[in-house]
Design an enzyme around this catalytic site. Sequence first.
Site, PDB file in Angstrom:
ATOM      1  N   GLU A  50     -89.518 -84.060  -5.499  1.00 22.61           N
ATOM      2  CA  GLU A  50     -88.190 -84.483  -5.054  1.00 22.61           C
ATOM      3  C   GLU A  50     -88.076 -86.002  -5.078  1.00 22.61           C
ATOM      4  O   GLU A  50     -89.071 -86.723  -5.233  1.00 22.61           O
ATOM      5  CB  GLU A  50     -87.929 -83.930  -3.646  1.00 22.61           C
ATOM      6  CG  GLU A  50     -87.924 -82.403  -3.643  1.00 22.61           C
ATOM      7  CD  GLU A  50     -87.580 -81.798  -2.293  1.00 22.61           C
ATOM      8  OE1 GLU A  50     -87.540 -82.522  -1.272  1.00 22.61           O
ATOM      9  OE2 GLU A  50     -87.361 -80.566  -2.268  1.00 22.61           O
ATOM     10  N   GLU A  61     -91.152 -75.121 -11.912  1.00 24.47           N
ATOM     11  CA  GLU A  61     -91.213 -74.393 -13.189  1.00 24.47           C
ATOM     12  C   GLU A  61     -91.041 -75.345 -14.363  1.00 24.47           C
ATOM     13  O   GLU A  61     -91.727 -75.231 -15.381  1.00 24.47           O
ATOM     14  CB  GLU A  61     -90.129 -73.317 -13.247  1.00 24.47           C
ATOM     15  CG  GLU A  61     -90.271 -72.231 -12.207  1.00 24.47           C
ATOM     16  CD  GLU A  61     -89.528 -72.527 -10.908  1.00 24.47           C
ATOM     17  OE1 GLU A  61     -89.445 -73.718 -10.512  1.00 24.47           O
ATOM     18  OE2 GLU A  61     -89.035 -71.569 -10.298  1.00 24.47           O
ATOM     19  N   CYS A  92     -84.588 -70.916 -10.207  1.00 24.24           N
ATOM     20  CA  CYS A  92     -83.162 -71.271 -10.210  1.00 24.24           C
ATOM     21  C   CYS A  92     -82.592 -71.085 -11.617  1.00 24.24           C
ATOM     22  O   CYS A  92     -83.328 -70.906 -12.600  1.00 24.24           O
ATOM     23  CB  CYS A  92     -82.965 -72.703  -9.722  1.00 24.24           C
ATOM     24  SG  CYS A  92     -83.381 -73.971 -10.942  1.00 24.24           S
TER      25      CYS A  92
END
Length: 139
Positions: A50, A61, A92
């Site tokens: 992040e 991923e 996601c």
Amino acid sequence: MPDLSQQTIDRLVDAASEVRGRAHAPYSSFTVGAAIIDAGGRVHVGCNVENASYGLSVCAERHAVAAAVSAGGECIEGLAVVTDTSPPASPCGACRQVLVEFGDFPVILANPEGERIVTSVGSLLPDAFTPESLVKGQE
Ligand code: THU
């Protein structure tokens, strides 16, 4: 699409669990580990990283895909994703699109409690836009 052996699943889940411990997730505290096995049997890992500029955060991923490609292991045979949720979290939408670039392969969703869900890229992203979609039809 060949199934993964139990030994390979265990290997991928172990690798994803280990790299999850290195995630940089100070904003969400949601740590994710991913591990890919390539056609040569090599395992490539990634965790989420992040950023204070939140939109620059990158999923586990996609980091695992980048690691695999960077190592020359573009033929992906399987992926494990580990999160500390029940049921284990699923990739996601953005990651699904990145995964389908490399074909249809088994995806293992797992958590530290031992829950495992076996699915596939094709199941996660049906009717995908793929490299084949760029080929123009006969006119
Ligand atoms: N995240 C992943 O690493 N993979 C996914 O497929 C979903 C979300 C990360 C992004 C962010 O760092 C945190 O999980 C919370 O969304």
